[in-house]
Design an enzyme around this catalytic site. Structure first.
Site, mmCIF file in Angstrom:
data_model
loop_
_atom_site.group_PDB
_atom_site.id
_atom_site.type_symbol
_atom_site.label_atom_id
_atom_site.label_comp_id
_atom_site.label_asym_id
_atom_site.label_seq_id
_atom_site.Cartn_x
_atom_site.Cartn_y
_atom_site.Cartn_z
ATOM 1 N N TYR A 16 32.764 39.951 41.262
ATOM 2 C CA TYR A 16 32.315 39.261 42.567
ATOM 3 C C TYR A 16 30.827 40.320 42.902
ATOM 4 O O TYR A 16 30.628 39.870 44.092
ATOM 5 C CB TYR A 16 33.376 39.380 43.648
ATOM 6 N N LYS B 246 43.477 44.637 32.563
ATOM 7 C CA LYS B 246 43.604 43.979 31.311
ATOM 8 C C LYS B 246 42.798 44.853 30.354
ATOM 9 O O LYS B 246 41.725 44.675 29.705
ATOM 10 C CB LYS B 246 42.828 42.813 31.571
ATOM 11 N N ASP C 275 48.183 39.388 32.632
ATOM 12 C CA ASP C 275 49.141 38.289 32.287
ATOM 13 C C ASP C 275 50.530 38.623 32.444
ATOM 14 O O ASP C 275 51.469 37.618 32.740
ATOM 15 C CB ASP C 275 48.504 37.694 30.957
ATOM 16 N N ASP D 259 42.404 38.571 43.889
ATOM 17 C CA ASP D 259 41.944 37.227 44.437
ATOM 18 C C ASP D 259 43.044 36.180 43.914
ATOM 19 O O ASP D 259 43.847 35.591 44.807
ATOM 20 C CB ASP D 259 40.622 36.754 43.934
#
Ligand code: NAI
Length: 332
Positions: free
Chosen positions: A124, A171, A204, A228
């Site tokens: 972002y 991740k 995930d 988000d």
């Protein structure tokens, strides 16, 4: 002591839910001098911007604001008011408490977690360019400074609220440098808070685990993009955006607002559910140290939701915004 608070009614259902929340907060006994400032589409013609300087000056002066949703005009060249506020005041932590309330349709029971989202960097940061005509590149920025700051915030929140566990979401198995740095900062910070359990989960797997057993989680902390997505997903687990409060918090300024938008489809019809904005008001009172009043408001809302007689249409009821508000005030 009376608090000075900036009140931004906003667009669409904003004024309806904001004045409902104001009524409830005023009825809780906490004394507040509200400074009402208008932002959003209704001021564009007069001021040439949805975020005039007087709004920023009021927030800067009062340090705390309760805000209604603001419509982002599409294709008119104005940047989002929410992004502008976040950037101007460096509101680095986005907080979304996710809780099941009896009476609100949900597949789960006993969910009570908080998503803490880093608000200033990651994908972002807005650094994008075309590498060639056919290839676009977005740059993902993760810094030690911002990661330390958000993870510390999560542990301090856990401590303050007597929570047992912080889960860092990442991740790092794929983005070894950027998410790897976030993970490293999380692990180092966890060493300083031995009394709070710590774990890290890959994003995930986290999504699956949250859908399977959301009641197992307490405080979740993560970079901007995962935050988000997971904060909206988690809102869905407990019945949707109508009951989920939120806050954007910086070093010395905080803006409280529900997670939903201005809902132009139901604006001005006395249909909007004001619970999320009232709960954002309760979060604000906690921030101010008014724990008793915050608790009283949350319990009153929980009771009205459980009873189900005065709830709004998206929760399966027939009541309007005003009837729900009166019911909460009666409980107070
Ligand atoms: P939205 O959240 O306004 O509406 C999505 C759906 O949920 C609509 O069907 C709406 O009627 C319903 N809904 C939302 N809040 C509700 C409530 N309190 N009670 C009952 N039903 C409710 O999202 P949408 O339509 O994507 O956005 C509308 C506008 O709001 C856009 O201009 C968007 O940019 C802005 N927005 C502003 C935010 C803010 O200021 N914090 C946050 C999200 C969107």
């Amino acid at each position: 002591m009376a608090y000075n608070i900036t009140l931004i009614p906003g667009d669409g259902i904003g004024p309806e839910v904001i004045y409902a929340a104001k009524k409830v907060i005023d009825a809780s006994g906490v004394e507040i001098n509200w400074e009402v400032v208008e932002a959003g589409s209704k001021v564009i013609d007069e001021y040439g911007t949805p975020l005039p300087d007087y709004v920023l000056e009021s927030i800067n002066k009062n340090k705390v604001a309760l805000k209604g949703p603001v419509t982002t005009p599409v294709g008119k060249g104005f940047r989002s008011v929410n992004v502008a506020l976040r950037k101007t005041f460096n509101l680095y932590a986005n907080i979304r408490p996710i809780k099941t309330y009896e009476g609100v349709p949900s597949r789960y029971k006993d969910v009570d977690l908080i998503v803490v989202r880093e608000n200033t960097e990651d994908l972002y940061a807005g650094i994008e360019h075309m590498v060639s005509e056919d290839i676009a590149e977005s740059v993902k920025i993760i810094s030690k400074k911002a990661s330390d700051r958000i993870v510390k915030y999560a542990f301090e929140l856990a401590k303050k609220e007597n929570r047992k566990k912080v889960t860092a979401v990442h991740k790092a198995n794929i983005m070894k440098l950027s998410d790897g740095l976030f993970l490293k900062c999380s692990k180092e910070m966890a060493e300083k808070y031995k009394e709070i359990a710590f774990e890290d989960v890959i994003v995930d797997a986290m999504s699956m685990k949250l859908v399977l057993n959301p009641e197992k989680y307490d405080v979740l902390v993560m970079p901007n993009l995962y935050g988000d997505i997971l904060s909206d997903m988690a809102s869905g687990l407990v019945g949707g955006l109508g009951i989920v409060p939120g806050a954007n918090i910086g070093e010395d300024i905080a803006i409280f607002e529900s997670a939903h938008g201005s809902a132009p489809d139901i604006a001005g019809q006395d249909k909007a559910n004001p619970a999320a904005t009232m709960l954002s008001g309760a979060l604000m009172l906690k921030y101010l140290g008014e724990f008793k009043a915050a608790d009283k408001i949350e319990k009153a809302i929980a009771k009205v939701l459980k009873e189900g007689k005065h709830v709004t249409f998206e929760l399966g009821g027939n009541a309007g915004t005003k009837e729900f508000t009166e019911a909460v005030i009666n409980e107070l």
